[in-house]
Design a protein around this motif. Sequence first.
Motif, PDB file in Angstrom:
ATOM      1  N   TYR A 113      -9.212   7.610  14.647  1.00 39.83           N
ATOM      2  CA  TYR A 113      -9.389   6.622  13.365  1.00 39.83           C
ATOM      3  C   TYR A 113     -10.702   5.701  13.701  1.00 39.83           C
ATOM      4  CZ  TYR A 113      -9.156   1.739  11.321  1.00 39.83           C
ATOM      5  OH  TYR A 113      -9.075   0.230  10.646  1.00 39.83           O
ATOM      6  N   TRP A 114     -11.738   5.173  14.777  1.00 46.12           N
ATOM      7  CA  TRP A 114     -12.752   4.539  14.688  1.00 46.12           C
ATOM      8  C   TRP A 114     -14.308   5.638  14.407  1.00 46.12           C
ATOM      9  CZ3 TRP A 114     -13.374  -0.190  13.906  1.00 46.12           C
ATOM     10  CH2 TRP A 114     -12.824  -1.642  13.782  1.00 46.12           C
ATOM     11  N   LYS A 115     -13.664   7.141  14.739  1.00 45.54           N
ATOM     12  CA  LYS A 115     -14.929   7.414  15.007  1.00 45.54           C
ATOM     13  C   LYS A 115     -14.146   8.859  14.233  1.00 45.54           C
ATOM     14  CE  LYS A 115     -16.619   5.614  19.259  1.00 45.54           C
ATOM     15  NZ  LYS A 115     -17.906   4.499  18.429  1.00 45.54           N
ATOM     16  N   THR A 116     -14.242   8.968  13.275  1.00 46.44           N
ATOM     17  CA  THR A 116     -13.491   9.744  12.503  1.00 46.44           C
ATOM     18  C   THR A 116     -13.218   9.313  11.057  1.00 46.44           C
ATOM     19  OG1 THR A 116     -11.204  10.432  12.318  1.00 46.44           O
ATOM     20  CG2 THR A 116     -13.442  11.650  14.347  1.00 46.44           C
ATOM     21  N   LYS A 137     -10.105  10.605  10.103  1.00 44.04           N
ATOM     22  CA  LYS A 137      -8.821  10.818  10.135  1.00 44.04           C
ATOM     23  C   LYS A 137      -7.853  10.213   9.676  1.00 44.04           C
ATOM     24  CE  LYS A 137      -8.835  15.488  10.624  1.00 44.04           C
ATOM     25  NZ  LYS A 137      -7.990  16.445  10.256  1.00 44.04           N
ATOM     26  N   SER A 138      -8.128   8.704   9.796  1.00 41.17           N
ATOM     27  CA  SER A 138      -7.942   7.813   8.997  1.00 41.17           C
ATOM     28  C   SER A 138      -7.657   7.351   7.348  1.00 41.17           C
ATOM     29  CB  SER A 138      -8.128   6.003   9.116  1.00 41.17           C
ATOM     30  OG  SER A 138      -9.557   6.166   8.882  1.00 41.17           O
ATOM     31  N   GLU A 139      -8.108   8.423   6.806  1.00 43.37           N
ATOM     32  CA  GLU A 139      -8.470   8.575   5.130  1.00 43.37           C
ATOM     33  C   GLU A 139      -7.223   9.928   5.244  1.00 43.37           C
ATOM     34  OE1 GLU A 139     -12.334   9.686   3.946  1.00 43.37           O
ATOM     35  OE2 GLU A 139     -12.994   7.800   4.511  1.00 43.37           O
ATOM     36  N   GLN A 140      -6.454  10.629   5.347  1.00 41.33           N
ATOM     37  CA  GLN A 140      -6.383  11.472   5.332  1.00 41.33           C
ATOM     38  C   GLN A 140      -4.188  10.657   5.902  1.00 41.33           C
ATOM     39  OE1 GLN A 140      -6.741  15.595   7.721  1.00 41.33           O
ATOM     40  NE2 GLN A 140      -4.875  15.776   6.873  1.00 41.33           N
ATOM     41  N   GLN A 141      -3.580  10.557   4.648  1.00 40.70           N
ATOM     42  CA  GLN A 141      -2.897  10.039   4.730  1.00 40.70           C
ATOM     43  C   GLN A 141      -1.673  11.200   5.703  1.00 40.70           C
ATOM     44  OE1 GLN A 141      -0.499   7.839   1.964  1.00 40.70           O
ATOM     45  NE2 GLN A 141      -2.365   8.276   0.841  1.00 40.70           N
ATOM     46  N   GLY A 142      -1.211  10.491   6.996  1.00 39.05           N
ATOM     47  CA  GLY A 142      -0.239  10.376   8.123  1.00 39.05           C
ATOM     48  C   GLY A 142      -0.601  11.522   8.505  1.00 39.05           C
ATOM     49  N   LYS A 185       0.581  -1.008   0.331  1.00 40.24           N
ATOM     50  CA  LYS A 185       0.060  -0.234  -0.053  1.00 40.24           C
ATOM     51  C   LYS A 185       1.151   1.079   0.129  1.00 40.24           C
ATOM     52  CE  LYS A 185      -4.391  -1.577   2.034  1.00 40.24           C
ATOM     53  NZ  LYS A 185      -5.141  -1.051   0.795  1.00 40.24           N
ATOM     54  N   THR A 186       1.341   1.791   1.282  1.00 40.20           N
ATOM     55  CA  THR A 186       1.415   3.144   0.971  1.00 40.20           C
ATOM     56  C   THR A 186       2.181   2.903   2.697  1.00 40.20           C
ATOM     57  OG1 THR A 186       0.238   4.978   1.894  1.00 40.20           O
ATOM     58  CG2 THR A 186       0.489   4.616  -0.144  1.00 40.20           C
ATOM     59  N   VAL A 187       3.263   3.289   2.944  1.00 41.33           N
ATOM     60  CA  VAL A 187       4.367   3.290   4.245  1.00 41.33           C
ATOM     61  C   VAL A 187       3.409   4.081   5.261  1.00 41.33           C
ATOM     62  CG1 VAL A 187       5.639   5.639   3.937  1.00 41.33           C
ATOM     63  CG2 VAL A 187       6.472   3.084   5.770  1.00 41.33           C
ATOM     64  N   LEU A 188       2.674   5.243   4.505  1.00 43.73           N
ATOM     65  CA  LEU A 188       1.867   5.726   5.579  1.00 43.73           C
ATOM     66  C   LEU A 188       0.150   5.425   6.261  1.00 43.73           C
ATOM     67  CD1 LEU A 188       2.419   9.626   4.797  1.00 43.73           C
ATOM     68  CD2 LEU A 188       2.724   8.675   6.604  1.00 43.73           C
ATOM     69  N   TRP A 189      -0.069   4.728   5.330  1.00 40.96           N
ATOM     70  CA  TRP A 189      -1.206   3.413   5.828  1.00 40.96           C
ATOM     71  C   TRP A 189      -0.829   2.818   6.896  1.00 40.96           C
ATOM     72  CZ3 TRP A 189      -2.710  -1.083   6.032  1.00 40.96           C
ATOM     73  CH2 TRP A 189      -4.113  -1.390   6.159  1.00 40.96           C
TER      74      TRP A 189
END
Length: 275
Positions: A203-206, A208-213, A129-133
């Motif tokens: 991670y679970w409630k927003t 923000k996990s889609e914003q890499q890094g 994937k990407t290392v930031l993922w």
Amino acid sequence: MIALDMVWDPSKGLDLGFFTLHYYSVMWILAFIIGLQIMKRIYKNEGQGEASLDSLFIYAVIGIMLGARLGHVIFYQPELIREDFFSIFLPFKFKGGFEFTGFQGLASHGAAIAMIISMYIYNKKVLHKTVLWILDRVVIPVASGAVFVRLGNFINSEIIGKPTGSDFGVVFKDLGENFPRHPAQLYEAGSYIFVFLALWYFYWKTKKSEQQGFLFGLFLVMLWSIRFFVEFVKEPQGDEYFTLFGLNTGQMLSIPFVLIGLYFMFIYKPKTKLS
């Protein structure tokens, strides 16, 4: 006035006859086991298979342990390279007689650097994937693991705080002392719980996990800011090789991590989209 100082004088571990199972080692084992369960839930949510999770566990254990050990030797105890080289990589000391010691002398700065490197290799070899993922996700169990590691330090009466006149200090009898010190290990352990909860929430409630890094950056900012400020009440862990403006080695090494974290939270723009 009633003194509330806590007297701390625990045993170091369980005597199994042929060797002693140190509680410090147990804390590391718990950190990895609980971390694996957290990542299992995250990987299930992300649709990742068990095979990639098993590989992640191997890369994480080897990378973090090796990096933590090398970090301690490089930053705090370089004399081991010439005086007792094999004790760097093995849970034994050879200088002054052979002795099983467990893995002692582990630096969080070295562990952090090694985690990034091992996750880069893991992503390249396994995940694709990407290392930031992977970094955005693996910092969640790493934050929980940091709590157990500092509890292990407290059990071992190591990484101690400076003497305090507060009634809420801890007397470390193991060190042959009768005066209270700041329980710096507990300050960090308690603070890292909040780091874990913050990462878990984002991670679970927003989204923000889609914003890499972002989660990786948040982890760096929170954890190393805590480390920076707790250092003010800590005793030096070894020879202070890097000092500037009254800041010790731990603080000097924490500043770059905080700056990198801020970069990934607010400046970094990914070149590739998450698949």
